[in-house]
Design a protein around this motif. Structure first.
Motif: not given
Ligand code: TQI
Ligand code: CA
Ligand code: ZN
Ligand code: ZN
Length: 161
Positions: A53-69
């Motif tokens: 739940y915190s810190g750096n991890v290997h697999l990162k799941f995110r919901f994003v929209s449009g341009a996201h970097g």
């Protein structure tokens, strides 16, 4: 037939983190969908996934929209549903879902877990398969609530881990 990207994680124990949720489905269902997708890969290889739940991890799941970097903007409803980055690239392990899609965990709509499972394949080092029954086949088809990896996907992941 499955295809390998050519690079893989140098470890079998991978940490994963979910950074946000979608309003389309209950948070518990998002977690369940991702866990089911992870389980398909870990049940058929030596991989072990641990949620953090915190810190750096290997697999990162995110919901994003449009341009996201990351230079690959999401395109609104339909088109791209999600994308992921291969091992040993600068964005390795990032798995992004297009928030503009109508996510579901049931019927014939876009099934979050099936898409997550496919993207995990990429994040673990698999490219697209030419086998139409494979999760890594590049055309979406709903395979049911209790979908499983195809023997072709299993051979691919077992080659890697
Ligand atoms: N996203 C494409 C995909 O995951 C993005 C992509 C194309 C890609 N080539 C890649 C990602 C190489 C990583 C590496 O294939 S998508 C499906 C399927 C998509 C498509 O939104 O088109 C699924 C996402 F297979 F059904 F067509 C999930 Cl399951
Ligand atoms: Ca889209
Ligand atoms: Zn992205
Ligand atoms: Zn793909």
């Amino acid at each position: 037939r499955y295809a390998l990207y050519g690079k893989k994680w140098n470890r079998k124990k991978l940490k994963w983190r979910l950074y946000n949720y979608t309003p389309d489905i209950p948070n518990v269902s998002v977690v369940a969908a991702i866990k089911y997708a992870l389980k398909q890969w870990s049940d058929n290889s030596k991989l072990k996934f641990t949620r953090v739940y915190s810190g750096n991890v290997h697999l990162k799941f995110r919901f994003v929209s449009g341009a996201h970097g990351d230079g690959y903007p999401m395109d609104g409803p339909s088109g791209t549903l999600a994308h992921a980055f291969y091992p040993k690239t600068s964005r390795k392990g990032q798995i992004h879902f297009d928030e503009a899609e109508k996510w579901s965990t049931s019927n014939n709509k876009i099934h979050l877990s099936v898409v997550a499972c496919h993207e995990l394949g990429h994040a673990l080092g698999l490219k697209h398969s030419s086998k139409s029954q494979a999760i890594m086949y590049p055309y979406y088809s709903y395979k049911g609530q209790n979908y499983k990896l195809n023997s072709d996907d299993k051979k691919g992941i077992q080659k890697l881990y």
